[in-house]
Scaffold this active site. Structure first.
Site, PDB file in Angstrom:
ATOM      1  CD  GLU A 100      -2.652  -0.915   2.705  1.00 22.18           C
ATOM      2  OE1 GLU A 100      -3.509  -1.753   2.939  1.00 22.18           O
ATOM      3  OE2 GLU A 100      -2.358   0.008   3.500  1.00 22.18           O
ATOM      4  CB  CYS A 113       1.921   7.491   3.728  1.00 24.18           C
ATOM      5  SG  CYS A 113       2.227   6.253   4.987  1.00 24.18           S
ATOM      6  CB  CYS A 120       5.213  -4.893   9.607  1.00 23.98           C
ATOM      7  SG  CYS A 120       6.289  -4.048  10.787  1.00 23.98           S
ATOM      8  CB  CYS A 124       2.148  -2.491  16.508  1.00 26.99           C
ATOM      9  SG  CYS A 124       3.833  -1.845  16.374  1.00 26.99           S
ATOM     10  CB  CYS A 127      -0.405  -2.219  13.085  1.00 23.03           C
ATOM     11  SG  CYS A 127       0.160  -1.999  11.390  1.00 23.03           S
ATOM     12  CB  CYS A 339      -0.818   1.145   8.341  1.00 21.65           C
ATOM     13  SG  CYS A 339       0.598   0.253   7.809  1.00 21.65           S
TER      14      CYS A 339
HETATM   15  S1  SF4 Z   1       2.605   0.047  13.309  1.00 25.88           S
HETATM   16 FE1  SF4 Z   1       2.395  -1.678  11.881  1.00 25.88          FE
HETATM   17  S2  SF4 Z   1       3.824  -1.242  10.208  1.00 25.88           S
HETATM   18 FE2  SF4 Z   1       4.379   0.092  11.944  1.00 25.88          FE
HETATM   19  S3  SF4 Z   1       5.943  -1.073  13.082  1.00 25.88           S
HETATM   20 FE3  SF4 Z   1       3.976  -1.576  14.050  1.00 25.88          FE
HETATM   21  S4  SF4 Z   1       3.286  -3.460  12.967  1.00 25.88           S
HETATM   22 FE4  SF4 Z   1       4.896  -2.514  11.709  1.00 25.88          FE
END
Ligand code: SF4
Length: 355
Positions: A100, A113, A120, A124, A127, A339
């Site tokens: 994206e 962005c 990833c 987190c 996310c 995201c």
């Molecule tokens: S917010 Fe999402 S993209 Fe950013 S570091 Fe945490 S898991 Fe990874």
């Protein structure tokens, strides 16, 4: 060609080279260096999407390059446009992976962005990008192309590395992408137009201060105590706050630029008065500005979006402890703005059985 030399980059990787490097690439092919410059200008300034569109290139040369594969490293798979002008684009890479990127226009700016990885590894808890881990790093060309894709509609003024992925885990490609996008013979974006956001890769924060001291660092802090932060940003277990702050201390010594603290507001996790106090204290230590970002609900994550009153209350608490914070207005509220959401939706659609 000398067979002992390493293979030359495939055409789709040429976006990862500066104009000077394209000259060297041309020379390695036995061509005059100016052919590389023509190629770079055609891609970055004239909107060429194939070698056949490069001005001044003989037909046989263009046909040869086109025959090796696509010039651009990605194609648009789908897009969502919000009422406020925000455009979220899903790009399909040469191996079918999806990433994206988001175009955020305002009256005076056009910010893009970009993603740095497919998925990833950080995970987190709020996310969508980290829900299935990381699949691979993006190449410098794949990162740079996300900017070019939107630049062709309207000139890009700012680039933020806040899409999927941890940019400091893909460090070499991040730095090369910045070099390419800042190349005065290409897009020529000023270094101060870049913001690199990290969830806290302490060792690379120091390195960034040395390699790219003019870019802005945004630290995705999300909690300023170890217990809360380890729960919602698992990377904190590897680099706890004491180590992160030691790296930030070094960064502040080397770089005379104001950093930003990003703080996603999770009603159930990081919004007590104690959290506000710890956040303000950390921000004051670095003279950092705080961006408060009300959580955008994401399917398969456990968190609750705070109410307007809860957001106001937390911002007031941060201010009462001396922190300078603004609540980031939600852009793209009517699309999959968080995201990783569009990619997840696309992959779920692709995997869904057809009845
Ligand atoms: S917010 Fe999402 S993209 Fe950013 S570091 Fe945490 S898991 Fe990874």
């Amino acid at each position: 060609m000398d067979p002992s030399r390493p293979p030359l980059p495939a055409p789709r990787s040429l976006l990862g080279l500066t104009i000077d490097e394209l000259g060297a690439w041309a020379a390695a092919r036995g061509l005059p260096a100016f052919r590389g410059r023509q190629l770079g200008e055609a891609i970055w300034r004239q909107g060429a999407t194939s070698a056949a569109q490069i001005k001044g290139w003989p037909k046989n040369l263009a046909a040869g390059l086109d025959g090796e594969g696509p010039l651009l490293p990605a194609v648009e798979d789908r897009r969502q446009e919000a009422g406020d002008g925000t455009i979220k684009t899903l790009l399909k890479l040469h191996d079918g992976k999806l990433v994206e990127c988001v175009s955020i226009p305002t009256a005076t700016r056009h910010t893009v962005c970009v993603s740095s990885q497919v998925g990833c590894p950080v995970g987190c808890t709020f996310c969508a990008s980290g829900l299935n881990g990381v699949e691979r790093d993006l190449t410098a060309g794949e990162i740079a192309y996300q900017v070019l894709h939107h630049h062709r509609v309207r000139p890009v003024t700012n680039v933020v590395f806040m899409g999927s992925g941890e940019p400091l885990f893909n460090y070499a490609n991040l730095i090369q992408a910045i070099r390419v996008l800042a190349d005065p013979d290409g897009l020529g974006l000023g270094r101060r137009r870049f913001t690199v956001s990290t969830s806290g890769v302490a060792t690379r924060i120091r390195q960034l201060a040395v390699d790219e001291p003019q870019v802005t660092l945004a630290l995705s802090i999300h909690a300023a105590d170890d217990e809360t932060r380890s729960r919602i940003v698992p990377l904190n277990r590897r680099w706890p706050l004491a180590e992160l702050m030691a790296a930030m201390d070094d960064y502040s010594t080397l770089v005379n630029r104001r950093m930003t603290l990003e703080y996603v507001l999770l009603a159930d996790a990081n919004m007590t008065t104690g959290h506000a106090h710890d956040l303000a204290k950390l921000a004051l230590r670095y003279g950092a500005h705080i961006n408060l970002i009300p959580f955008n609900p994401v399917i398969d994550t456990p968190h609750r979006r705070p109410t307007t009153n809860e957001v106001k209350g937390f911002a007031a608490a941060v201010a009462s402890f001396g922190g300078h914070a603004t609540v980031r207005g939600q852009r793209g509220a009517d699309i999959d703005a968080a995201c990783g959401q569009l990619r997840r939706r696309a992959e779920a659609t692709a995997k869904a059985p057809v009845h």
